[in-house]
Design a protein around this motif. Structure first.
Motif, PDB file in Angstrom:
ATOM      1  N   PHE A  48       1.067  66.462 -25.458  1.00 48.90           N
ATOM      2  CA  PHE A  48       1.695  66.650 -26.772  1.00 48.90           C
ATOM      3  C   PHE A  48       3.213  66.418 -26.718  1.00 48.90           C
ATOM      4  O   PHE A  48       3.744  65.623 -27.500  1.00 48.90           O
ATOM      5  CB  PHE A  48       1.374  68.039 -27.325  1.00 48.90           C
ATOM      6  CG  PHE A  48       1.645  68.175 -28.793  1.00 48.90           C
ATOM      7  CD1 PHE A  48       0.682  67.820 -29.719  1.00 48.90           C
ATOM      8  CD2 PHE A  48       2.868  68.631 -29.252  1.00 48.90           C
ATOM      9  CE1 PHE A  48       0.919  67.932 -31.088  1.00 48.90           C
ATOM     10  CE2 PHE A  48       3.129  68.749 -30.604  1.00 48.90           C
ATOM     11  CZ  PHE A  48       2.143  68.400 -31.530  1.00 48.90           C
ATOM     12  N   PRO A  49       3.951  67.071 -25.825  1.00 53.31           N
ATOM     13  CA  PRO A  49       5.398  66.835 -25.805  1.00 53.31           C
ATOM     14  C   PRO A  49       5.792  65.462 -25.274  1.00 53.31           C
ATOM     15  O   PRO A  49       6.713  64.836 -25.811  1.00 53.31           O
ATOM     16  CB  PRO A  49       5.921  67.947 -24.883  1.00 53.31           C
ATOM     17  CG  PRO A  49       4.763  68.344 -24.044  1.00 53.31           C
ATOM     18  CD  PRO A  49       3.560  68.149 -24.904  1.00 53.31           C
ATOM     19  N   VAL A  50       5.100  64.974 -24.232  1.00 55.29           N
ATOM     20  CA  VAL A  50       5.526  63.692 -23.664  1.00 55.29           C
ATOM     21  C   VAL A  50       5.165  62.526 -24.574  1.00 55.29           C
ATOM     22  O   VAL A  50       5.870  61.505 -24.588  1.00 55.29           O
ATOM     23  CB  VAL A  50       4.936  63.485 -22.247  1.00 55.29           C
ATOM     24  CG1 VAL A  50       5.420  64.543 -21.296  1.00 55.29           C
ATOM     25  CG2 VAL A  50       3.420  63.419 -22.267  1.00 55.29           C
ATOM     26  N   ASN A  51       4.102  62.642 -25.349  1.00 58.10           N
ATOM     27  CA  ASN A  51       3.774  61.586 -26.300  1.00 58.10           C
ATOM     28  C   ASN A  51       4.863  61.446 -27.353  1.00 58.10           C
ATOM     29  O   ASN A  51       5.217  60.333 -27.770  1.00 58.10           O
ATOM     30  CB  ASN A  51       2.431  61.863 -26.975  1.00 58.10           C
ATOM     31  CG  ASN A  51       1.259  61.604 -26.048  1.00 58.10           C
ATOM     32  OD1 ASN A  51       1.406  61.004 -24.995  1.00 58.10           O
ATOM     33  ND2 ASN A  51       0.082  62.067 -26.431  1.00 58.10           N
ATOM     34  N   MET A  52       5.404  62.579 -27.807  1.00 57.30           N
ATOM     35  CA  MET A  52       6.541  62.532 -28.733  1.00 57.30           C
ATOM     36  C   MET A  52       7.744  61.880 -28.064  1.00 57.30           C
ATOM     37  O   MET A  52       8.454  61.064 -28.657  1.00 57.30           O
ATOM     38  CB  MET A  52       6.907  63.945 -29.205  1.00 57.30           C
ATOM     39  CG  MET A  52       5.887  64.608 -30.103  1.00 57.30           C
ATOM     40  SD  MET A  52       6.547  66.083 -30.927  1.00 57.30           S
ATOM     41  CE  MET A  52       6.875  67.143 -29.507  1.00 57.30           C
ATOM     42  N   ALA A  53       7.976  62.253 -26.800  1.00 63.03           N
ATOM     43  CA  ALA A  53       9.133  61.737 -26.075  1.00 63.03           C
ATOM     44  C   ALA A  53       9.059  60.224 -25.913  1.00 63.03           C
ATOM     45  O   ALA A  53      10.055  59.517 -26.103  1.00 63.03           O
ATOM     46  CB  ALA A  53       9.228  62.409 -24.707  1.00 63.03           C
ATOM     47  N   ASN A 165      21.015  60.217 -28.407  1.00 58.14           N
ATOM     48  CA  ASN A 165      20.255  61.368 -28.892  1.00 58.14           C
ATOM     49  C   ASN A 165      20.670  62.651 -28.183  1.00 58.14           C
ATOM     50  O   ASN A 165      20.679  63.731 -28.785  1.00 58.14           O
ATOM     51  CB  ASN A 165      18.755  61.122 -28.670  1.00 58.14           C
ATOM     52  CG  ASN A 165      18.200  60.053 -29.585  1.00 58.14           C
ATOM     53  OD1 ASN A 165      18.550  59.989 -30.760  1.00 58.14           O
ATOM     54  ND2 ASN A 165      17.334  59.206 -29.052  1.00 58.14           N
ATOM     55  N   LEU A 166      21.010  62.525 -26.919  1.00 61.72           N
ATOM     56  CA  LEU A 166      21.413  63.688 -26.136  1.00 61.72           C
ATOM     57  C   LEU A 166      22.750  64.249 -26.621  1.00 61.72           C
ATOM     58  O   LEU A 166      22.934  65.473 -26.706  1.00 61.72           O
ATOM     59  CB  LEU A 166      21.512  63.303 -24.664  1.00 61.72           C
ATOM     60  CG  LEU A 166      21.731  64.430 -23.659  1.00 61.72           C
ATOM     61  CD1 LEU A 166      20.542  65.374 -23.638  1.00 61.72           C
ATOM     62  CD2 LEU A 166      21.974  63.856 -22.271  1.00 61.72           C
ATOM     63  N   LEU A 167      23.673  63.354 -26.964  1.00 54.52           N
ATOM     64  CA  LEU A 167      25.021  63.773 -27.366  1.00 54.52           C
ATOM     65  C   LEU A 167      25.255  63.699 -28.871  1.00 54.52           C
ATOM     66  O   LEU A 167      26.312  64.115 -29.351  1.00 54.52           O
ATOM     67  CB  LEU A 167      26.067  62.924 -26.633  1.00 54.52           C
ATOM     68  CG  LEU A 167      25.995  62.976 -25.098  1.00 54.52           C
ATOM     69  CD1 LEU A 167      27.043  62.062 -24.483  1.00 54.52           C
ATOM     70  CD2 LEU A 167      26.158  64.409 -24.592  1.00 54.52           C
ATOM     71  N   LEU A 206      18.813  72.594 -21.005  1.00 52.80           N
ATOM     72  CA  LEU A 206      18.992  72.491 -19.562  1.00 52.80           C
ATOM     73  C   LEU A 206      18.785  73.845 -18.878  1.00 52.80           C
ATOM     74  O   LEU A 206      18.122  73.937 -17.830  1.00 52.80           O
ATOM     75  CB  LEU A 206      20.394  71.954 -19.258  1.00 52.80           C
ATOM     76  CG  LEU A 206      20.689  71.480 -17.841  1.00 52.80           C
ATOM     77  CD1 LEU A 206      19.871  70.249 -17.511  1.00 52.80           C
ATOM     78  CD2 LEU A 206      22.181  71.185 -17.680  1.00 52.80           C
ATOM     79  N   ALA A 207      19.306  74.886 -19.499  1.00 53.64           N
ATOM     80  CA  ALA A 207      19.216  76.235 -18.925  1.00 53.64           C
ATOM     81  C   ALA A 207      17.777  76.750 -18.897  1.00 53.64           C
ATOM     82  O   ALA A 207      17.435  77.591 -18.063  1.00 53.64           O
ATOM     83  CB  ALA A 207      20.095  77.192 -19.721  1.00 53.64           C
ATOM     84  N   ILE A 208      16.937  76.256 -19.800  1.00 55.03           N
ATOM     85  CA  ILE A 208      15.529  76.696 -19.835  1.00 55.03           C
ATOM     86  C   ILE A 208      14.636  75.773 -19.002  1.00 55.03           C
ATOM     87  O   ILE A 208      13.789  76.222 -18.229  1.00 55.03           O
ATOM     88  CB  ILE A 208      15.024  76.735 -21.299  1.00 55.03           C
ATOM     89  CG1 ILE A 208      15.822  77.766 -22.096  1.00 55.03           C
ATOM     90  CG2 ILE A 208      13.529  77.034 -21.340  1.00 55.03           C
ATOM     91  CD1 ILE A 208      15.524  77.739 -23.584  1.00 55.03           C
ATOM     92  N   ALA A 372      15.444  64.402 -25.850  1.00 50.95           N
ATOM     93  CA  ALA A 372      16.163  63.368 -25.107  1.00 50.95           C
ATOM     94  C   ALA A 372      16.431  63.809 -23.673  1.00 50.95           C
ATOM     95  O   ALA A 372      16.313  63.022 -22.733  1.00 50.95           O
ATOM     96  CB  ALA A 372      17.473  63.030 -25.806  1.00 50.95           C
ATOM     97  N   LEU A 373      16.786  65.083 -23.476  1.00 52.26           N
ATOM     98  CA  LEU A 373      17.060  65.563 -22.127  1.00 52.26           C
ATOM     99  C   LEU A 373      15.798  65.531 -21.267  1.00 52.26           C
ATOM    100  O   LEU A 373      15.847  65.168 -20.089  1.00 52.26           O
ATOM    101  CB  LEU A 373      17.622  66.978 -22.164  1.00 52.26           C
ATOM    102  CG  LEU A 373      18.090  67.513 -20.802  1.00 52.26           C
ATOM    103  CD1 LEU A 373      19.426  68.240 -20.936  1.00 52.26           C
ATOM    104  CD2 LEU A 373      17.063  68.436 -20.175  1.00 52.26           C
TER     105      LEU A 373
END
Length: 596
Positions: A48-53, A165-167, A206-208, A372-373
């Motif tokens: 589910f998450p990687v397909n979105m990514a 997207n990251l910034l 990043l912290a999570i 994006a991260l």
């Protein structure tokens, strides 16, 4: 008319099976059901998450990734014969698709969505053609070094491309960079538009994410991170003035029929753009499936799986879905979770649908920076310094292939990179293969055979024995002719004996070369003898009529039980030809027979 015996019918199998699901579910029981349900759940949680990514990487709506995951799981259920390849969007094919869009001049999301069905249909048709006509063996001729270089340049392109997207910045003047170097330059020019809100959410992500990856490896870090950051983003946006660019919600209503339109992107251009994607997707699926099947001491039906992948992409052309390939993480997870049959794909699709219905609206609280991260992290892990070192240090040919492919990926499009890499690797292979080894022997003063160490004139009379080792196909013709011509040009040479035990890939060109050499030798009252001729080579010489032209008495077949007997017979024939010149000669056969 006689009917075909059943035993023969059983051996005659089509290259692909239309509905292997029917044989897969024979003997299906509750034990297999439990394993397949567990596998389907695990794969759905990861997917589910990687397909979105990966949809984000390709520059498409994230819903395309979710819809693709559902659809290709169902296609895999129907057409796959094995459990070793799990279909879905992948990092490599997503960035290749992005590069293809850029090469076609599709600079915004709407244009990409419009031409995507064309590309998917062509990719599907190409794959079906390759599988039906059993052409998947050609993939083995593509160097692993090409893939290493392509993956490395692709990973770097993803990292640079996701910086916006990251910034949280946008490219200046609506730029649409194509190559990696263009992306780097455009990013540097646009980075002053960085949004502090995106940086904050990236830092929270990043912290999570990193601790989960480091200390909770068995948990789905990507999914848990999206949930946690989504909750934080919801609280910050609802109860403060915080504002950040977020993903769009995913709803079932977005899943619509799409139809290829070749007025937007002509079929000729679509086909040319689809070739590289097809190659990459097949290579990716091929390597994953072979590796996992070998771990289980099982066999992968490559043609069947490629046909299945082709059907998945062709179907996706009509269903608001993105490109599908074999996924290493999903495939490995499916096998390690204990999948028993392809039925696990059904449960993957069902669990993904449930997740979409339950959490589709909540996706709108996930920051783009968070996804994006995760994409950047996944891409960086694809860069393997140790593997790159092997590619650069192994042989000069590998180093050339790697550098040419990588630099093409840096300064041009990724589809050009893989095509150029394949061409260079094949050319270098042909260059290496077209250099047969010619080892010349002569009779020493003691009457024994020894290698010729220099090219000085020989004593008269002379028998020369030449070992031909390696390829004799058309690509080796010039090298082979030049070396043998040099040997035969010596006026002191009276008998030339060719040993073909280790010669391979003889074709019409090499047969004609032998006939030409025989004519030249006869014209100067000399003879050509050929010994250690294997059965397959002798059949070629017989079919081509060369046996009659050279003379059956001057051709000596190889004896598997006596490795040197064939050469011994040829040398005895040479001695008779020289008559009163009669050089001393000692021949050692496997039976240790000596003749003088």
């Amino acid at each position: 008319m006689k009917s075909i015996p059943q035993s023969v019918k059983n051996k005659i199998k089509p290259p692909i099976e239309l509905f292997p699901i029917l044989s897969n579910i024979k003997g299906y029981n509750t034990s297999k059901l439990a394993d397949d349900i567990r596998t389907g759940f695990n794969v759905a949680v990861l997917s589910f998450p990687v397909n979105m990514a990966y949809a984000l990487v390709a520059g498409l709506p994230i819903s395309y990734g979710i819809f693709s995951g559902i659809l290709v799981s169902i296609i895999g259920l129907i057409f796959c014969r094995s459990i070793y390849i799990t279909f879905g969007p992948s990092n490599a094919t997503a960035v290749m698709l992005l590069s293809t869009f850029a090469a076609a001049g599709m600079i915004n999301e709407a244009q990409r969505m419009a031409v995507l069905p064309n590309i998917l249909l062509c990719v599907g048709v190409f794959m079906a053609f390759i599988s039906i006509f059993k052409l998947t063996f050609l993939i083995s001729y593509i160097s692993r070094t090409v893939i290493i270089a392509h993956v490395t340049s692709s990973a770097l392109l993803i990292v640079v491309n996701q910086m916006r997207n990251l910034l949280g910045f946008t490219y200046q003047d609506n730029a649409a960079p194509i190559s990696l170097i263009d992306n780097i330059i455009t990013t540097i020019k646009s980075i002053d538009g960085t949004q502090i809100s995106s940086v904050i959410m990236a830092s929270i992500t990043l912290a999570i994410f990193f601790p989960l990856k480091r200390f909770a490896k068995k948990l789905p870090a990507e999914g848990l991170t999206l949930i946690a950051v989504g909750v934080v983003c919801f609280l910050m946006c609802e109860y403060t003035n915080f504002d950040v660019e977020r993903l769009r919600a995913i709803t079932v209503s977005e899943w619509k029929l799409t139809v290829p339109d070749f007025t937007l992107l002509p079929i000729k251009e679509t086909a040319s753009l689809s070739i590289a994607i097809t190659l990459l997707a097949i290579i990716e699926a091929f390597s994953i499936g072979k590796s996992l099947a070998s771990q289980k001491a099982d066999r992968l039906d490559t043609n069947q799986e490629v046909f299945s992948l082709g059907m998945a992409n062709a179907t996706s052309a009509f269903a608001s879905a993105t490109i599908a390939s074999g996924s290493l993480t999903r495939s490995t997870l499916a096998v390690n979770s204990g999948a028993k049959t392809t039925m696990f794909n059904l449960f993957t699709a069902l669990f993904t649908i449930v997740a979409m219905l339950l959490f589709g609206e909540a996706v709108s609280y996930i920051p783009k920076a968070t996804l994006a991260l995760i994409v950047v992290y996944t891409s960086v892990t694809l860069i393997k310094p140790a593997v790159i070192k092997v590619a650069l240090k192994s042989t000069p040919s590998d180093a050339i292939v790697f550098l040419v492919t990588f630099l093409t990926g840096v300064f041009s499009t990724l589809d050009n990179a893989i095509i150029v890499g394949v061409i260079i690797s094949i050319l270098l292979f042909l260059r290496k293969a077209s250099r047969p080894e010619i080892v010349e022997y002569e009779i020493s003063d003691s009457g024994e055979l020894e290698k010729v160490k220099d090219k000085t004139a020989r004593a008269d009379p002379e028998i020369s024995i030449v070992h031909v080792e390696g390829n004799m196909f058309f690509g080796a013709s010039d090298v082979l002719q030049n070396q043998i011509r040099r040997i035969a040009a010596d006026p002191n040479l009276k008998v030339l004996i060719l040993k073909l035990r280790n010669a391979i890939n003889i074709d019409a060109t090499s047969v004609l070369d032998l006939e030409e050499l025989d004519r030249r030798m006869k014209a100067s009252n000399r003879i050509l003898l050929v010994c250690e001729i294997r059965e397959d080579i002798m059949n070629i010489l017989k079919k081509s009529g060369t046996v009659e032209k050279i003379g059956i008495d001057r051709l000596f077949e190889n004896d598997e039980n006596n490795a040197t007997l064939s050469a011994a017979k040829a040398i005895r024939y040479a001695q008779k030809f020289l008559k009163d010149e009669n050089p001393k000669l000692t021949i050692y056969t496997t039976k240790q027979i000596s003749e003088n």
